[in-house]
Design a protein around this motif. Structure first.
Motif, PDB file in Angstrom:
ATOM      1  N   LEU A  74       0.818  -1.209   0.000  1.00 56.97           N
ATOM      2  CA  LEU A  74       0.000   0.000   0.000  1.00 56.97           C
ATOM      3  C   LEU A  74       0.855   1.263   0.000  1.00 56.97           C
ATOM      4  O   LEU A  74       0.500   2.264  -0.630  1.00 56.97           O
ATOM      5  N   THR A  75       1.993   1.217   0.662  1.00 56.38           N
ATOM      6  CA  THR A  75       2.906   2.364   0.659  1.00 56.38           C
ATOM      7  C   THR A  75       3.423   2.641  -0.743  1.00 56.38           C
ATOM      8  O   THR A  75       3.462   3.789  -1.195  1.00 56.38           O
ATOM      9  N   ILE A  78       0.454   4.089  -2.829  1.00 53.89           N
ATOM     10  CA  ILE A  78       0.127   5.471  -2.458  1.00 53.89           C
ATOM     11  C   ILE A  78       1.220   6.434  -2.925  1.00 53.89           C
ATOM     12  O   ILE A  78       0.934   7.506  -3.459  1.00 53.89           O
ATOM     13  N   GLY A  82       0.583   9.245  -5.646  1.00 55.38           N
ATOM     14  CA  GLY A  82       0.771  10.600  -5.139  1.00 55.38           C
ATOM     15  C   GLY A  82       1.892  11.352  -5.827  1.00 55.38           C
ATOM     16  O   GLY A  82       1.749  12.527  -6.172  1.00 55.38           O
TER      17      GLY A  82
END
Length: 114
Positions: A74-75, A78, A82
């Motif tokens: 997930l990091t 994201i 982003g």
């Protein structure tokens, strides 16, 4: 020059106080946590010192693995989304936009004066 006798005395006193603690901590002959029963003398030669599972069996995940892998995935997602969607705020982009605005205003002034 000042005499070095006080420094030598202080150094000897400090050495005398520290030497016993260094001996007992660094393997003073007693049992060590690395050599207590249950630890092997030599590694097995496998990755992470684990023997492979028997044929047909898969390795069981440990408690920490699923949360760690999910958080890592997930990091990355994201950060990827982003960072690819962030606005371009460099000075070069700003200067380019200002130059285009000036060229357009000069062209519109020339068109109005003709």
């Amino acid at each position: 020059m000042p005499p070095f006798k006080p420094f030598a005395t202080a150094a000897n006193t400090l050495r005398a106080r520290l030497t016993p603690s260094l001996r007992t901590r660094g393997g003073g002959g007693g049992p060590s946590r690395w050599t207590t029963p249950g630890h092997e003398e030599r590694p097995k030669g496998f990755a992470f010192n684990r023997t492979p599972e028997p044929a047909g069996q898969s390795r069981k995940w440990e408690d920490w693995e699923l949360p760690c892998y999910l958080t890592s995935f997930l990091t990355v997602v994201i950060l990827g989304v982003g960072l690819s969607a962030k606005p371009d705020l460099t000075i070069e982009t700003w200067a380019h936009q200002k130059a285009l605005e000036r060229l357009e205003s000069e062209a519109s002034q020339r068109a109005n004066s003709d």
